[in-house]
Write a protein that holds these residues in place. Structure first.
Motif, mmCIF file in Angstrom:
data_model
loop_
_atom_site.group_PDB
_atom_site.id
_atom_site.type_symbol
_atom_site.label_atom_id
_atom_site.label_comp_id
_atom_site.label_asym_id
_atom_site.label_seq_id
_atom_site.Cartn_x
_atom_site.Cartn_y
_atom_site.Cartn_z
ATOM 1 N N LEU A 145 0.839 -1.181 0.000
ATOM 2 C CA LEU A 145 0.000 0.000 0.000
ATOM 3 C C LEU A 145 0.880 1.238 0.000
ATOM 4 O O LEU A 145 1.857 1.300 0.745
ATOM 5 N N GLU B 34 0.490 5.421 0.217
ATOM 6 C CA GLU B 34 -0.318 6.622 0.375
ATOM 7 C C GLU B 34 0.341 7.814 -0.316
ATOM 8 O O GLU B 34 1.563 7.894 -0.414
ATOM 9 N N CYS C 116 -4.563 5.993 -1.833
ATOM 10 C CA CYS C 116 -3.853 4.793 -1.415
ATOM 11 C C CYS C 116 -3.879 3.822 -2.577
ATOM 12 O O CYS C 116 -4.938 3.270 -2.904
ATOM 13 N N TRP D 208 -8.786 3.918 6.619
ATOM 14 C CA TRP D 208 -7.805 4.945 6.942
ATOM 15 C C TRP D 208 -7.737 5.110 8.455
ATOM 16 O O TRP D 208 -8.777 5.184 9.130
ATOM 17 N N THR E 91 -7.380 1.542 -6.031
ATOM 18 C CA THR E 91 -7.089 2.743 -5.262
ATOM 19 C C THR E 91 -8.235 3.086 -4.322
ATOM 20 O O THR E 91 -9.410 2.956 -4.688
ATOM 21 N N TYR F 59 -2.589 6.688 7.661
ATOM 22 C CA TYR F 59 -2.202 5.368 7.186
ATOM 23 C C TYR F 59 -3.362 4.677 6.488
ATOM 24 O O TYR F 59 -4.489 4.706 6.975
ATOM 25 N N CYS F 60 -3.070 4.048 5.392
ATOM 26 C CA CYS F 60 -4.011 3.196 4.681
ATOM 27 C C CYS F 60 -3.834 1.759 5.161
ATOM 28 O O CYS F 60 -2.709 1.321 5.414
ATOM 29 N N GLY G 156 0.158 0.825 4.912
ATOM 30 C CA GLY G 156 1.091 1.670 4.202
ATOM 31 C C GLY G 156 2.044 2.358 5.161
ATOM 32 O O GLY G 156 1.945 2.223 6.381
#
Length: 124
Positions: free
Chosen positions: A4, A6, A22, A36, A78, A95-96, A115
């Motif tokens: 992942l 971002e 993402c 998220w 995405t 953060y994803c 991510g």
């Protein structure tokens, strides 16, 4: 292995807008629940928003309800977070996260992949 990445973070004045993206690897992205989270310095990681595998269901933290919108494009692999009416309390690393099991929980522990994060700073 799911990766992942971002992007879209940056500096914005209060009241402004940003859109985070993402980008995910994985041939079965369309089956993943996505979310998220964010973490400010000295604070615990907190839930922001999540979306089901199909995009038909979404959930939001009370602090962002009505201001943020999570969406996904499975064709592009995405996930997006549109952030409007930003306030200084939104400042954090965002953060994803992906759950290959397909859930879209508020609990960070259910997500399998994360991510590296993107910084969002909102000036007051």
């Amino acid at each position: 292995q799911v990766q992942l990445a971002e992007s879209g973070g940056g500096l914005m004045q209060a009241g402004g807008s940003l859109r985070l993206s993402c980008a995910a690897s994985g041939r079965t992205f369309s089956t993943y629940g996505m979310a998220w989270f964010r973490q400010a310095p000295g604070k615990e990681r907190e839930f922001v928003a999540a979306i089901s595998w199909s995009g038909s269901s979404t959930v939001y933290a009370d602090s962002v309800e009505g201001r943020f919108t999570i969406s996904r494009d499975n064709y592009k692999n995405t996930v997006y977070l549109q952030m409007n009416s930003l306030v200084s309390e939104d400042t954090a690393v965002y953060y994803c996260a992906a759950d290959t099991g397909g859930s879209y929980s508020r609990r960070a522990g259910v997500y399998d992949y994360w991510g590296q994060g993107t910084q969002v700073t909102v000036s007051s």
